[in-house]
Design a protein around this motif. Structure first.
Motif, PDB file in Angstrom:
ATOM      1  N   MET A  44      -9.814   1.750   8.975  1.00 49.33           N
ATOM      2  CA  MET A  44      -8.362   1.915   9.107  1.00 49.33           C
ATOM      3  C   MET A  44      -8.012   3.387   9.298  1.00 49.33           C
ATOM      4  O   MET A  44      -7.103   3.722  10.047  1.00 49.33           O
ATOM      5  CB  MET A  44      -7.625   1.356   7.897  1.00 49.33           C
ATOM      6  CG  MET A  44      -7.567  -0.132   7.854  1.00 49.33           C
ATOM      7  SD  MET A  44      -6.555  -0.642   6.444  1.00 49.33           S
ATOM      8  CE  MET A  44      -6.677  -2.398   6.589  1.00 49.33           C
TER       9      MET A  44
ATOM     10  N   LYS B 163      -2.271  -0.460   7.618  1.00 45.97           N
ATOM     11  CA  LYS B 163      -2.392  -1.571   6.664  1.00 45.97           C
ATOM     12  C   LYS B 163      -1.254  -2.558   6.837  1.00 45.97           C
ATOM     13  O   LYS B 163      -1.460  -3.775   6.798  1.00 45.97           O
ATOM     14  CB  LYS B 163      -2.411  -1.046   5.227  1.00 45.97           C
ATOM     15  CG  LYS B 163      -3.708  -0.404   4.836  1.00 45.97           C
ATOM     16  CD  LYS B 163      -3.651   0.078   3.390  1.00 45.97           C
ATOM     17  CE  LYS B 163      -4.938   0.794   3.035  1.00 45.97           C
ATOM     18  NZ  LYS B 163      -4.918   1.289   1.640  1.00 45.97           N
TER      19      LYS B 163
ATOM     20  N   ASP C 235      -1.469  -6.621   7.829  1.00 39.56           N
ATOM     21  CA  ASP C 235      -1.043  -7.599   6.834  1.00 39.56           C
ATOM     22  C   ASP C 235       0.093  -8.429   7.414  1.00 39.56           C
ATOM     23  O   ASP C 235       1.228  -7.972   7.508  1.00 39.56           O
ATOM     24  CB  ASP C 235      -0.595  -6.890   5.554  1.00 39.56           C
ATOM     25  CG  ASP C 235      -0.228  -7.849   4.443  1.00 39.56           C
ATOM     26  OD1 ASP C 235      -0.168  -9.074   4.674  1.00 39.56           O
ATOM     27  OD2 ASP C 235       0.007  -7.359   3.323  1.00 39.56           O
TER      28      ASP C 235
END
Length: 91
Positions: free
Chosen positions: A20, A35, A39
């Motif tokens: 990431m 992130k 998600d």
């Protein structure tokens, strides 16, 4: 331009062997933004940030292609040379 989905971001990172953090650096974004993109339960960040992520991948040989059913597939050319602009993102 079609929007990319979390699974495609994870898949493209896997194709490149990126963490990431690597993607965040290449796209000029924070790790927390990456992130949130990955998600599916989180609200989607801005389209400008999505374009930065997509551009970082495309700079490194990932191609997003429309496939049957209206989804977007991924293709990786391991022989693609990163575009000159991509190098400055890691400096």
């Amino acid at each position: 331009m079609s929007s990319i989905v979390p699974a495609q971001i994870r898949g493209a990172r896997g194709m490149l062997g990126w963490s990431m953090m690597d993607l965040a650096r290449a796209a000029g974004l924070s790790v927390s933004t990456v992130k949130r993109f990955e998600d599916a339960a989180q609200p989607r960040p801005s389209s400008k940030k999505a374009e930065a992520i997509r551009g970082a991948f495309e700079d490194h040989g990932i191609t997003f292609e429309a496939i049957e059913g209206g989804t977007i597939g991924l293709r990786f050319d391991p022989h693609a040379r990163p575009r000159a602009s991509a190098f400055s993102r890691f400096m």
